[in-house]
Motif scaffolding. Structure first.
Motif, PDB file in Angstrom:
ATOM      1  N   ASP A  62     -47.834  37.539 -23.686  1.00  0.00           N
ATOM      2  CA  ASP A  62     -48.680  38.717 -23.512  1.00  0.00           C
ATOM      3  C   ASP A  62     -49.514  38.672 -22.235  1.00  0.00           C
ATOM      4  O   ASP A  62     -50.107  39.681 -21.839  1.00  0.00           O
ATOM      5  CB  ASP A  62     -49.627  38.882 -24.709  1.00  0.00           C
ATOM      6  N   THR A  63     -49.602  37.513 -21.608  1.00  0.00           N
ATOM      7  CA  THR A  63     -50.483  37.375 -20.441  1.00  0.00           C
ATOM      8  C   THR A  63     -49.800  36.648 -19.295  1.00  0.00           C
ATOM      9  O   THR A  63     -48.937  35.789 -19.517  1.00  0.00           O
ATOM     10  CB  THR A  63     -51.771  36.610 -20.815  1.00  0.00           C
ATOM     11  N   ARG A  70     -56.965  30.345 -17.954  1.00  0.00           N
ATOM     12  CA  ARG A  70     -57.206  30.679 -19.356  1.00  0.00           C
ATOM     13  C   ARG A  70     -58.078  29.627 -20.035  1.00  0.00           C
ATOM     14  O   ARG A  70     -58.960  29.948 -20.823  1.00  0.00           O
ATOM     15  CB  ARG A  70     -55.881  30.839 -20.105  1.00  0.00           C
ATOM     16  N   THR A 125     -56.998  42.456 -23.199  1.00  0.00           N
ATOM     17  CA  THR A 125     -55.874  42.095 -22.331  1.00  0.00           C
ATOM     18  C   THR A 125     -54.944  41.071 -22.961  1.00  0.00           C
ATOM     19  O   THR A 125     -53.921  40.724 -22.367  1.00  0.00           O
ATOM     20  CB  THR A 125     -56.383  41.535 -20.993  1.00  0.00           C
ATOM     21  N   ARG A 126     -55.303  40.559 -24.126  1.00  0.00           N
ATOM     22  CA  ARG A 126     -54.503  39.539 -24.817  1.00  0.00           C
ATOM     23  C   ARG A 126     -54.319  38.306 -23.926  1.00  0.00           C
ATOM     24  O   ARG A 126     -53.267  37.665 -23.916  1.00  0.00           O
ATOM     25  CB  ARG A 126     -53.142  40.102 -25.233  1.00  0.00           C
ATOM     26  N   ALA A 127     -55.348  37.963 -23.207  1.00  0.00           N
ATOM     27  CA  ALA A 127     -55.267  36.829 -22.290  1.00  0.00           C
ATOM     28  C   ALA A 127     -55.199  35.491 -23.015  1.00  0.00           C
ATOM     29  O   ALA A 127     -54.650  34.516 -22.485  1.00  0.00           O
ATOM     30  CB  ALA A 127     -56.454  36.841 -21.337  1.00  0.00           C
ATOM     31  N   SER A 178     -57.712  33.622 -11.804  1.00  0.00           N
ATOM     32  CA  SER A 178     -57.031  34.404 -12.833  1.00  0.00           C
ATOM     33  C   SER A 178     -55.888  35.236 -12.283  1.00  0.00           C
ATOM     34  O   SER A 178     -54.923  35.547 -12.992  1.00  0.00           O
ATOM     35  CB  SER A 178     -58.022  35.323 -13.546  1.00  0.00           C
ATOM     36  N   ASP A 180     -56.117  38.263 -11.661  1.00  0.00           N
ATOM     37  CA  ASP A 180     -56.310  39.608 -12.195  1.00  0.00           C
ATOM     38  C   ASP A 180     -57.563  40.212 -11.569  1.00  0.00           C
ATOM     39  O   ASP A 180     -58.668  39.710 -11.805  1.00  0.00           O
ATOM     40  CB  ASP A 180     -56.452  39.548 -13.716  1.00  0.00           C
TER      41      ASP A 180
END
Length: 319
Positions: A62-63, A70, A125-127, A178, A180
């Motif tokens: 998912d990420t 993380r 974001t389901r990180a 990250s 992001d």
């Protein structure tokens, strides 16, 4: 305030420093900018999870955020989560009356936003795995929090001066790692708060150096030589911190060059005159410790560079 080596009681220190607290509080309130956590979260990326809404369970796919980033996000959030414990400690040490009390409550209110916005981002974001995250939060908070130096007021001021800056650096570097832009923007906003908090405490301890230089020097040395982040009791902290260090997010070099050295330089601890007895001894201990830390930081970064070079060579040979 004149230099003096006379020992002060905690009550005397609180009373003598309260005018400085009032000035720094006014400066902080005039500088701090209002912001809203919900504006920094990409809500459009969200979708239901498994459970009552019968959504999709979290999956590592998912990420795209790198694993070290993380790990840093998890450590940063779980650290922020222990805010009730931090509030209890500083309210006990600094009190809840006058300017001290006003600062304690304001600091707590500002810090609370950090956990809110980071958790919302990670969830939407389901990180990270939200189930594992919640279980880690429960274990960490159930362990509570106790200041490493008990109720020693000058030690508390010295600790938060470094810790707030360390947290700021950790957040900013995590955002960059990250990959992001949304995460980087969010953590930059959180880091801006931490920087203002650091300035408050750093300036307050500078006044303590004028009031009681020997006691303050001893507190600074004790804190620097035994420093550990407030989240060190997080399950798997050592493993996580190694991954974070190997990624260059927060390592010994960062700790020395970007956290310890700037604050110590601002206080001019090695130029300070008038130290006597234990204050002078404490400064000598600090100097020796920093020399050792410089050696350790250089060794770590050199070995990391060697590992990265070997890994790059091996990767090139397999292509």
């Amino acid at each position: 305030m004149p230099l003096t080596s006379r020992p002060h009681t905690t009550t005397e220190l609180l009373m003598e420093l309260e005018p400085v607290v009032a000035v720094e509080l006014d400066r902080h309130l005039s500088t701090a900018k209002e912001w809203f956590p919900h504006q920094y979260v990409p809500w459009s990326q969200g979708r239901d999870f498994d459970g009552p809404f019968d959504g999709e369970a979290w999956s590592p796919e998912d990420t795209n955020i790198p694993s070290a980033a993380r790990e840093a996000l998890i450590v940063n959030l779980l650290t922020e989560d222990n805010l009730p414990g931090y509030h209890r400690e500083i309210a006990t040490i600094f009190g809840r009356d006058g300017a001290w009390g006003t600062w304690v409550e304001r600091w707590t209110a500002e810090e609370n936003r950090h956990g809110i916005v980071i958790r919302d981002y990670l969830t939407v974001t389901r990180a990270v795995d939200p189930v594992a995250l919640e279980r880690a939060r429960m274990r960490h908070m159930e362990g509570g929090y106790q200041a490493d130096h008990g109720d020693k007021m000058l030690h508390a001021l010295a600790y938060v001066s470094f810790q707030e800056l360390a947290t700021r650096i950790s957040h900013r570097n995590t955002g960059r790692a990250s990959g992001d832009p949304a995460c980087e923007r969010l953590l930059a906003r959180v880091a801006a708060d931490e920087n203002l908090h650091m300035l408050f405490y750093r300036n307050l301890l500078a006044a303590a150096f004028e009031l009681s230089p020997d006691e303050t020097m001893r507190a600074v040395t004790d804190v620097v030589t035994s420093f550990q982040m407030p989240g060190h009791t997080i399950d798997g902290f050592l493993r996580k911190s190694v991954a974070i260090a190997n990624a260059g997010i927060y390592d010994l070099r960062v700790h020395l060059d970007d956290v310890l050295s700037p604050v110590l330089r601002q206080w001019q601890v090695f130029e300070l005159e008038g130290l006597e007895g234990d204050g002078d001894k404490a400064r000598e201990e600090l100097s020796e410790f920093l020399e050792g830390l410089e050696t350790a930081a250089t060794r770590f970064t050199d070995r990391r560079a060697e590992r990265q070079a070997r890994a790059a060579k091996a990767d090139a040979e397999t292509r």
